[in-house]
Design a protein around this motif. Structure first.
Motif, PDB file in Angstrom:
ATOM      1  N   VAL A   1      -6.564  11.911  -9.608  1.00 52.50           N
ATOM      2  CA  VAL A   1      -7.513  10.660  -8.999  1.00 52.50           C
ATOM      3  C   VAL A   1      -8.769  11.292 -10.578  1.00 52.50           C
ATOM      4  CG1 VAL A   1     -10.197  11.214  -7.509  1.00 52.50           C
ATOM      5  CG2 VAL A   1      -7.551  11.741  -6.603  1.00 52.50           C
ATOM      6  N   LEU A   2      -8.966  12.255 -11.479  1.00 58.34           N
ATOM      7  CA  LEU A   2      -9.836  12.294 -12.458  1.00 58.34           C
ATOM      8  C   LEU A   2      -9.329  11.979 -13.201  1.00 58.34           C
ATOM      9  CD1 LEU A   2     -11.182  15.889 -11.703  1.00 58.34           C
ATOM     10  CD2 LEU A   2     -12.855  13.893 -11.215  1.00 58.34           C
ATOM     11  N   ASP A   3      -8.260  12.040 -13.392  1.00 61.14           N
ATOM     12  CA  ASP A   3      -7.482  11.609 -15.432  1.00 61.14           C
ATOM     13  C   ASP A   3      -6.922   9.900 -14.492  1.00 61.14           C
ATOM     14  OD1 ASP A   3      -6.143  11.101 -17.453  1.00 61.14           O
ATOM     15  OD2 ASP A   3      -4.937  12.591 -17.487  1.00 61.14           O
ATOM     16  N   TRP A   4      -7.476   8.633 -14.692  1.00 59.49           N
ATOM     17  CA  TRP A   4      -6.683   7.859 -13.590  1.00 59.49           C
ATOM     18  C   TRP A   4      -5.917   7.259 -15.177  1.00 59.49           C
ATOM     19  CZ3 TRP A   4      -8.018   3.102 -16.034  1.00 59.49           C
ATOM     20  CH2 TRP A   4      -8.697   3.019 -16.652  1.00 59.49           C
TER      21      TRP A   4
ATOM     22  N   ALA B   1      -1.293  24.856  -8.299  1.00 57.51           N
ATOM     23  CA  ALA B   1      -0.180  23.829  -9.128  1.00 57.51           C
ATOM     24  C   ALA B   1      -0.451  22.799  -8.123  1.00 57.51           C
ATOM     25  CB  ALA B   1       1.219  24.459  -9.485  1.00 57.51           C
ATOM     26  N   LEU B   2      -0.316  22.465  -7.464  1.00 55.87           N
ATOM     27  CA  LEU B   2      -0.571  20.885  -6.889  1.00 55.87           C
ATOM     28  C   LEU B   2      -1.186  20.562  -6.360  1.00 55.87           C
ATOM     29  CD1 LEU B   2       2.802  21.103  -4.420  1.00 55.87           C
ATOM     30  CD2 LEU B   2       2.481  20.348  -6.734  1.00 55.87           C
ATOM     31  N   ALA B   3      -2.484  21.383  -6.072  1.00 58.92           N
ATOM     32  CA  ALA B   3      -4.225  21.268  -5.795  1.00 58.92           C
ATOM     33  C   ALA B   3      -4.289  20.489  -7.634  1.00 58.92           C
ATOM     34  CB  ALA B   3      -4.219  22.242  -5.221  1.00 58.92           C
TER      35      ALA B   3
ATOM     36  N   VAL C   1       0.379  -1.386   0.556  1.00 61.55           N
ATOM     37  CA  VAL C   1      -0.033   0.078  -0.166  1.00 61.55           C
ATOM     38  C   VAL C   1       0.734   1.213   0.220  1.00 61.55           C
ATOM     39  CG1 VAL C   1      -1.302   1.471   1.467  1.00 61.55           C
ATOM     40  CG2 VAL C   1      -2.441  -0.841   1.197  1.00 61.55           C
ATOM     41  N   LEU C   2       1.948   1.541   1.020  1.00 64.12           N
ATOM     42  CA  LEU C   2       2.499   2.498   0.818  1.00 64.12           C
ATOM     43  C   LEU C   2       3.560   2.155  -0.810  1.00 64.12           C
ATOM     44  CD1 LEU C   2       4.887   4.292   2.590  1.00 64.12           C
ATOM     45  CD2 LEU C   2       5.890   1.812   2.724  1.00 64.12           C
ATOM     46  N   GLY C   3       4.210   1.403  -1.047  1.00 60.03           N
ATOM     47  CA  GLY C   3       4.874   2.303  -2.667  1.00 60.03           C
ATOM     48  C   GLY C   3       3.964   2.315  -3.111  1.00 60.03           C
ATOM     49  N   LEU C   4       2.309   1.796  -3.443  1.00 59.42           N
ATOM     50  CA  LEU C   4       1.513   2.330  -3.984  1.00 59.42           C
ATOM     51  C   LEU C   4       0.808   4.145  -4.028  1.00 59.42           C
ATOM     52  CD1 LEU C   4      -1.470  -0.522  -4.402  1.00 59.42           C
ATOM     53  CD2 LEU C   4       0.320   0.671  -6.637  1.00 59.42           C
ATOM     54  N   VAL C   5       1.109   4.340  -2.561  1.00 56.91           N
ATOM     55  CA  VAL C   5       0.831   5.722  -2.509  1.00 56.91           C
ATOM     56  C   VAL C   5       1.975   6.097  -2.631  1.00 56.91           C
ATOM     57  CG1 VAL C   5       0.379   6.811  -0.268  1.00 56.91           C
ATOM     58  CG2 VAL C   5      -0.726   5.075  -0.502  1.00 56.91           C
ATOM     59  N   LEU C   6       3.143   6.281  -2.344  1.00 61.05           N
ATOM     60  CA  LEU C   6       3.971   7.060  -3.096  1.00 61.05           C
ATOM     61  C   LEU C   6       4.071   6.995  -4.494  1.00 61.05           C
ATOM     62  CD1 LEU C   6       6.936   6.075  -0.818  1.00 61.05           C
ATOM     63  CD2 LEU C   6       5.660   7.694  -0.340  1.00 61.05           C
ATOM     64  N   ALA C   7       3.615   5.690  -5.345  1.00 57.74           N
ATOM     65  CA  ALA C   7       4.126   6.453  -6.593  1.00 57.74           C
ATOM     66  C   ALA C   7       2.969   7.318  -7.092  1.00 57.74           C
ATOM     67  CB  ALA C   7       3.546   4.900  -6.803  1.00 57.74           C
ATOM     68  N   ALA C   8       1.748   7.139  -6.319  1.00 58.33           N
ATOM     69  CA  ALA C   8       0.636   8.395  -6.475  1.00 58.33           C
ATOM     70  C   ALA C   8       1.582   9.200  -6.141  1.00 58.33           C
ATOM     71  CB  ALA C   8      -0.579   7.776  -5.719  1.00 58.33           C
ATOM     72  N   LEU C   9       1.811  10.006  -5.436  1.00 59.42           N
ATOM     73  CA  LEU C   9       2.559  10.688  -4.780  1.00 59.42           C
ATOM     74  C   LEU C   9       3.863  12.052  -5.608  1.00 59.42           C
ATOM     75  CD1 LEU C   9       2.544  10.773  -0.490  1.00 59.42           C
ATOM     76  CD2 LEU C   9       1.032  12.400  -2.436  1.00 59.42           C
ATOM     77  N   LEU C  10       4.300  10.192  -6.298  1.00 58.25           N
ATOM     78  CA  LEU C  10       5.016  11.180  -7.307  1.00 58.25           C
ATOM     79  C   LEU C  10       4.252  11.292  -9.046  1.00 58.25           C
ATOM     80  CD1 LEU C  10       8.279   7.979  -6.741  1.00 58.25           C
ATOM     81  CD2 LEU C  10       7.724  11.172  -6.209  1.00 58.25           C
ATOM     82  N   ALA C  11       3.141  10.393  -9.336  1.00 53.59           N
ATOM     83  CA  ALA C  11       2.839  11.566 -10.439  1.00 53.59           C
ATOM     84  C   ALA C  11       2.339  12.461  -9.559  1.00 53.59           C
ATOM     85  CB  ALA C  11       1.724  10.038 -10.263  1.00 53.59           C
ATOM     86  N   THR C  12       1.638  12.784  -9.304  1.00 56.16           N
ATOM     87  CA  THR C  12       1.076  13.963  -8.472  1.00 56.16           C
ATOM     88  C   THR C  12       2.006  14.981  -8.365  1.00 56.16           C
ATOM     89  OG1 THR C  12      -1.470  13.165  -7.329  1.00 56.16           O
ATOM     90  CG2 THR C  12      -0.720  15.488  -6.807  1.00 56.16           C
ATOM     91  N   GLY C  13       3.187  15.100  -7.959  1.00 52.94           N
ATOM     92  CA  GLY C  13       4.065  16.115  -7.851  1.00 52.94           C
ATOM     93  C   GLY C  13       4.445  16.243  -9.523  1.00 52.94           C
ATOM     94  N   LEU C  14       4.771  15.175  -9.949  1.00 53.37           N
ATOM     95  CA  LEU C  14       4.962  15.204 -11.842  1.00 53.37           C
ATOM     96  C   LEU C  14       4.469  16.034 -12.728  1.00 53.37           C
ATOM     97  CD1 LEU C  14       6.816  11.531 -12.483  1.00 53.37           C
ATOM     98  CD2 LEU C  14       7.410  14.514 -12.716  1.00 53.37           C
ATOM     99  N   ARG C  15       2.733  15.594 -12.127  1.00 50.86           N
ATOM    100  CA  ARG C  15       1.902  16.346 -12.640  1.00 50.86           C
ATOM    101  C   ARG C  15       1.607  18.168 -12.353  1.00 50.86           C
ATOM    102  NH1 ARG C  15      -2.380  14.462 -15.070  1.00 50.86           N
ATOM    103  NH2 ARG C  15      -3.301  11.879 -14.786  1.00 50.86           N
TER     104      ARG C  15
END
Length: 183
Positions: free
Chosen positions: A138-141, A129-131, A101-115
């Motif tokens: 979430v919307l563009d999965w 920008a971060l918001a 779960v931690l791996g998935l959350v960190l990957a999602a946070l990195l994806a958010t940071g890249l976005r």
């Protein structure tokens, strides 16, 4: 850059941006600002055909670092991620499931940071920008899944061939710009 081989020129510009982002990210907490400066450079290459330069990157990087969130967000991610990894490696009950779960959350946070880095422009504040990046994650999965896949591929490549660490940030920034500009 005018050349007979435009695809190679684009590759060279992406690799050049990757080296700039890597050098600017050496202190880790500057990674978000470096990725944002690299994203602006690659967007200018894709949209305007503008050739990236070290001077332009340095100006963008300085502007991106002007807001404290550009440094605090990566520092917070490193601190929380480090504590969580130590807890999992330290024998936390249910550590394997928590680790996944931690791996998935960190990957999602990195994806958010890249976005967020791809969405940042000079004059735009980091919290905005971060918001927006968080909402888009979430919307563009599908785009988020593409970014997470890019992160995994880059991690595998760098693990197998560590010399690619120098250009890997450029590839991640290119993926973020591509996800943003695909609409």
């Amino acid at each position: 850059m005018r050349t007979r081989y435009p695809a190679l020129a684009l590759l060279a510009e992406v690799l050049f941006a990757g080296v700039l982002v890597c050098v600017a990210s050496v202190f880790v907490v500057t990674a978000l600002a470096a990725a944002a400066a690299g994203a602006v450079l690659l967007t200018e290459v894709a949209v305007d055909g503008r050739t990236p330069s070290v001077r332009r990157f340095a100006r963008l990087f300085r502007t991106a670092l002007a807001h404290p969130v550009a440094v605090l967000a990566p520092a917070g991610l490193v601190a929380v991620g480090g504590v969580d990894v130590v807890a999992v490696l330290g024998g936390l009950p249910g550590g394997r499931a928590f680790g996944a779960v931690l791996g998935l959350v960190l990957a999602a946070l990195l994806a958010t940071g890249l976005r967020g880095a791809a969405a940042w422009r000079p004059g735009r504040r980091w919290p905005e920008a971060l918001a927006a990046a968080g909402r888009e994650t979430v919307l563009d999965w599908r785009g988020s899944a593409g970014l997470v896949t890019a992160i995994v591929v880059v991690v595998v490549v760098v693990t197998q061939a560590p010399a690619f660490v120098v250009v890997a940030p450029g590839l991640l920034v290119l993926a973020a710009v591509a996800v943003r500009e695909r609409r």
